[in-house]
Design a protein around this motif. Structure first.
Motif, PDB file in Angstrom:
ATOM      1  N   VAL A   1       0.856  -1.187   0.000  1.00 16.69           N
ATOM      2  CA  VAL A   1       0.000   0.000   0.000  1.00 16.69           C
ATOM      3  C   VAL A   1       0.892   1.238   0.000  1.00 16.69           C
ATOM      4  N   GLN A   2       0.424   2.294  -0.606  1.00 13.61           N
ATOM      5  CA  GLN A   2       1.182   3.540  -0.633  1.00 13.61           C
ATOM      6  C   GLN A   2       1.044   4.272   0.698  1.00 13.61           C
ATOM      7  N   PRO A   3       2.016   5.090   1.037  1.00 11.90           N
ATOM      8  CA  PRO A   3       1.882   5.903   2.258  1.00 11.90           C
ATOM      9  C   PRO A   3       0.591   6.709   2.230  1.00 11.90           C
TER      10      PRO A   3
ATOM     11  N   LYS B   1       2.057   4.585   7.289  1.00 11.73           N
ATOM     12  CA  LYS B   1       3.362   5.204   7.091  1.00 11.73           C
ATOM     13  C   LYS B   1       4.382   4.137   6.715  1.00 11.73           C
ATOM     14  N   PRO B   2       5.477   4.514   6.078  1.00 11.67           N
ATOM     15  CA  PRO B   2       6.500   3.517   5.707  1.00 11.67           C
ATOM     16  C   PRO B   2       7.013   2.715   6.908  1.00 11.67           C
TER      17      PRO B   2
ATOM     18  N   THR C   1       3.519  -3.994   3.453  1.00  7.43           N
ATOM     19  CA  THR C   1       4.582  -3.124   2.944  1.00  7.43           C
ATOM     20  C   THR C   1       3.982  -1.776   2.578  1.00  7.43           C
ATOM     21  N   VAL C   2       4.503  -0.732   3.190  1.00  5.45           N
ATOM     22  CA  VAL C   2       4.032   0.625   2.927  1.00  5.45           C
ATOM     23  C   VAL C   2       5.141   1.344   2.159  1.00  5.45           C
TER      24      VAL C   2
END
Length: 117
Positions: free
Chosen positions: A12-14, A86-87, A114-115
């Motif tokens: 997923v994206q931040p 968040k990452p 996984t971000v």
């Protein structure tokens, strides 16, 4: 014995969201805690959120206001809604069940989150 099976991880994206699910089966005591732990690469496993069968919840400071734990005692399931990821949220997320009477901990196999952009 207790078996825990997680699902819902992924990339997923931040700023994005994911929902993790954990299904428990086997010899489950009605008095327990179910929760989620995270293990980031090279780090120890740490508590993310937990919920007792009596409805008490506990969150890591780093996720308060962004993550929500919920459970369905009739289905022996626990969920983790993760928003504004968040990452540093990257890691393997493990479902945990702890029986209060015996103090025994059970763990799922883990699901990768996984971000990253």
């Amino acid at each position: 014995q207790v078996q825990l099976v997680e699902s819902g991880g992924g990339l997923v994206q931040p700023g994005g969201s994911l929902r993790l699910s954990c299904a428990a089966s086997g010899s489950i005591s009605s008095i327990n805690s179910m929760g989620w732990y995270r293990q980031a690469p090279g780090k120890q496993r740490e508590l993310v959120a937990a919920s007792t069968s009596g409805g008490i919840t506990n969150y890591a400071d780093s996720v308060k206001g962004r993550f929500t734990i919920s459970r369905d005692n009739t289905k022996n399931r626990v969920y983790l809604q993760m928003n504004s990821l968040k990452p540093e949220g990257t890691g393997v997320y493990y479902c945990n069940l702890r029986k209060f009477r015996t103090g025994t901990n059970y763990w799922g196999q883990g699901t990768q989150v996984t971000v990253s952009s």
